[in-house]
Design a protein around this motif. Structure first.
Motif, short mmCIF file in Angstrom:
data_model
loop_
_atom_site.label_atom_id
_atom_site.label_comp_id
_atom_site.label_asym_id
_atom_site.label_seq_id
_atom_site.Cartn_x
_atom_site.Cartn_y
_atom_site.Cartn_z
N SER A 26 78.06 11.75 27.69
CA SER A 26 76.96 12.89 28.08
C SER A 26 76.23 12.62 29.56
CB SER A 26 75.66 12.59 27.15
OG SER A 26 74.94 11.32 27.12
N SER A 65 63.78 21.21 23.69
CA SER A 65 64.50 20.87 22.57
C SER A 65 64.22 19.53 21.81
CB SER A 65 65.96 21.08 22.90
OG SER A 65 66.41 22.25 23.66
N ALA A 84 77.72 19.55 16.37
CA ALA A 84 77.17 20.66 16.88
C ALA A 84 76.62 20.69 18.46
CB ALA A 84 76.23 21.42 16.05
N GLY A 85 76.01 19.55 18.86
CA GLY A 85 75.61 19.19 19.99
C GLY A 85 76.60 18.94 20.93
N CYS A 87 79.65 20.23 20.96
CA CYS A 87 80.56 21.20 21.08
C CYS A 87 79.61 22.29 21.85
CB CYS A 87 80.63 22.00 19.72
SG CYS A 87 81.99 21.37 18.67
N LEU A 88 78.41 22.18 21.70
CA LEU A 88 77.69 23.39 22.62
C LEU A 88 77.58 22.76 24.18
CD1 LEU A 88 75.61 25.35 23.17
CD2 LEU A 88 73.76 23.92 22.37
N TRP A 89 77.36 21.28 24.15
CA TRP A 89 77.12 20.87 25.65
C TRP A 89 78.73 20.78 26.14
CZ3 TRP A 89 76.10 15.39 23.49
CH2 TRP A 89 76.98 14.58 24.22
N SER A 90 79.71 20.58 25.54
CA SER A 90 81.03 20.79 26.15
C SER A 90 81.28 22.27 26.56
CB SER A 90 82.18 20.43 24.83
OG SER A 90 81.90 19.29 24.54
N CYS A 91 80.92 23.21 25.79
CA CYS A 91 81.36 24.65 26.26
C CYS A 91 80.35 24.96 27.72
CB CYS A 91 80.80 25.47 25.32
SG CYS A 91 81.98 25.49 23.83
N LEU A 111 71.85 25.31 28.94
CA LEU A 111 72.72 25.04 27.41
C LEU A 111 73.23 23.79 27.55
CD1 LEU A 111 74.83 28.31 27.51
CD2 LEU A 111 72.64 27.74 26.09
N GLY A 115 72.17 21.27 24.00
CA GLY A 115 73.27 20.56 23.63
C GLY A 115 73.09 19.11 23.57
N GLU A 116 72.59 18.49 24.73
CA GLU A 116 72.59 16.91 24.46
C GLU A 116 71.24 16.56 23.89
OE1 GLU A 116 73.32 15.01 28.26
OE2 GLU A 116 75.23 15.97 28.46
#
Length: 432
Positions: A26, A65, A84-85, A87-91, A111, A115-116
């Motif tokens: 991260s 957040s 889920a976090g 995956c979101l921050w990776s995208c 985003l 995500g993080e």
């Protein structure tokens, strides 16, 4: 009493290892913008102020957040929320390398912050479930140490990728790495088993958890204090390579590699802060004071060392000052994060850490943008270092004079839900 087969010790070690890897990745993702900011500024025709806002927008998204992420972490556990976090921050990180315009870069950084946001909240909740109070400082220090280990690993890794693929390829590559870790987390992590108990009506999240904590004076004290800790440490995380290039006319590669050295000291400080809190508790010091005392002393040291970097002392001496500042800042960060587990009852830990980290996110949002504005105005990083010194000293005073020993959670109401049982050698292979 229901007897449940003990979960092997390797699961505790695996949980800590995966959390540390997630924390490192991260911060590598966050550091990508700091390492590549001069290249991005050149290709996107951005000023220092514009880059300051781009560095800052992550922290603003992270800030808003925090409370929702903390509430979800206390209710849902770590497996799916962290998955889920990730995956979101990776995208978002992959998308950052593909965006053609500045507006798209801002969206991706927003985003990334969202995500993080659950990582350190749900991660701390995981550690509270797996480890008893007398062992938490060390593992929390190790987990928080990833916040310094990631930036220390980032320069050689990211510069190597950027040399072959540019800043866009660098962003896509580390985004894919984050996504792979997310899949590993979902596949292998499991929460420890809860002891069997009679069903009870679930508490109201807003009234019984968030509302209760917001009524406590100690919650506001640690929130204000943590803002100062993150302001000071995030200043280095976001602007250190650019500061070295500006002040000492280093190349981007030289500045990136050199900036890893103080971050390694920050990692050592994080480990030291966690172990120190555990040792002080083991010697009989009150739980709250065992965290507060090293925090206050280390923040005074970090503030003074940061102020000294404003002097024209040469590169070697400045690096010593920065290394000392980040080591002390690492001690303060681990002690401050462990302090949250002392003040809050176990079923509210993630929510309190979220409240505290909202203050930290505010400090993290202000540090890069204020620094960018001051550099554009004064043509030097020295004024921003003096401001950070004042912020650090104020933070130390807030913790020293704002908290009382009676703020420890053992003075508060008992748990409204049963905490998770932990393996005990005396149980001969069972969790009771």
């Amino acid at each position: 009493m229901t007897v449940i087969p003990a979960i092997p010790g390797w699961r505790r070690r695996l949980s800590v290892s995966l959390l540390v890897m997630a924390g490192c990745i991260s911060y590598i993702d966050r550091a990508a913008l700091s390492i590549g900011n001069t290249a991005i500024m050149s290709s996107m025709h951005m000023s220092y102020t514009g880059m300051g806002w781009l560095l800052s927008v992550f922290a603003w998204a992270y800030l808003v957040s925090q409370i929702p992420a903390g509430l979800l972490a206390d209710r849902l556990g770590g497996r799916m929320l962290l998955g889920a976090g990730l995956c979101l921050w990776s995208c978002a990180q992959i998308g950052f390398g593909l965006m053609p315009g500045v507006a798209g870069l801002f969206v991706c950084r927003i985003l990334l912050g969202m995500g993080e946001s659950p990582l350190f909240l749900a991660g701390t909740r995981v550690l509270v479930r797996w480890f008893p109070p007398e062992e938490r400082g060390t593992v929390i220090g190790l987990f928080n140490g990833s916040a310094a280990l990631g930036p220390a690993l980032a320069p050689p890794l990211l510069l190597a990728i950027m040399a072959f693929q540019g800043w866009r390829g660098m962003s896509v590559s580390i985004g894919i790495l984050s996504l792979l870790l997310g899949l590993v987390w979902v596949l292998y992590y499991r929460d420890p088993t809860r002891t069997a108990s009679a069903p009870s009506p679930p508490p109201s999240i807003l009234r019984d958890d968030l509302g209760y904590l917001l009524r406590q004076r100690s919650s506001w004290i640690v929130t204000a204090g943590f803002a100062g800790i993150i302001y000071l440490t995030w200043l280095y995380a976001t602007w250190l390579p650019a500061w070295l290039q500006s002040a000492y006319h280093l190349t981007a590669t030289q500045a990136g590699l050199l900036s890893a050295l103080p971050q390694i000291c920050g990692f050592a400080g994080n480990l030291t802060g966690g172990v120190l809190s555990d040792r002080l508790m083991a010697r009989g010091m009150g739980r709250l004071d065992a965290c507060r005392r090293p925090l206050v002393i280390s923040m005074v040291v970090a503030a003074v060392m940061t102020g000294l970097t404003a002097l024209d002392t040469g590169l070697s001496i400045s690096m010593v000052f920065m290394a000392a500042a980040l080591f002390a800042g690492g001690v303060a960060m681990s002690a401050g994060w462990t302090l949250g587990t002392v003040i809050a009852a176990e079923h509210r830990v993630a929510t309190l850490e979220a409240i505290q980290n909202t203050g930290g996110s505010l400090g993290g949002a202000l540090a890069p943008v204020m620094t960018g504005i001051m550099v554009d105005h004064f043509g030097s990083f020295a004024p921003s270092m003096l401001v950070a010194c004042g912020v650090g000293l104020t933070c130390a005073a807030i913790y020293q004079f704002g908290l009382r020993e009676t703020d420890a959670s053992d003075r508060h109401a008992p748990f409204s839900v049963s905490p998770f049982s932990l393996p005990d050698p005396a149980n001969q292979g069972t969790i009771k």
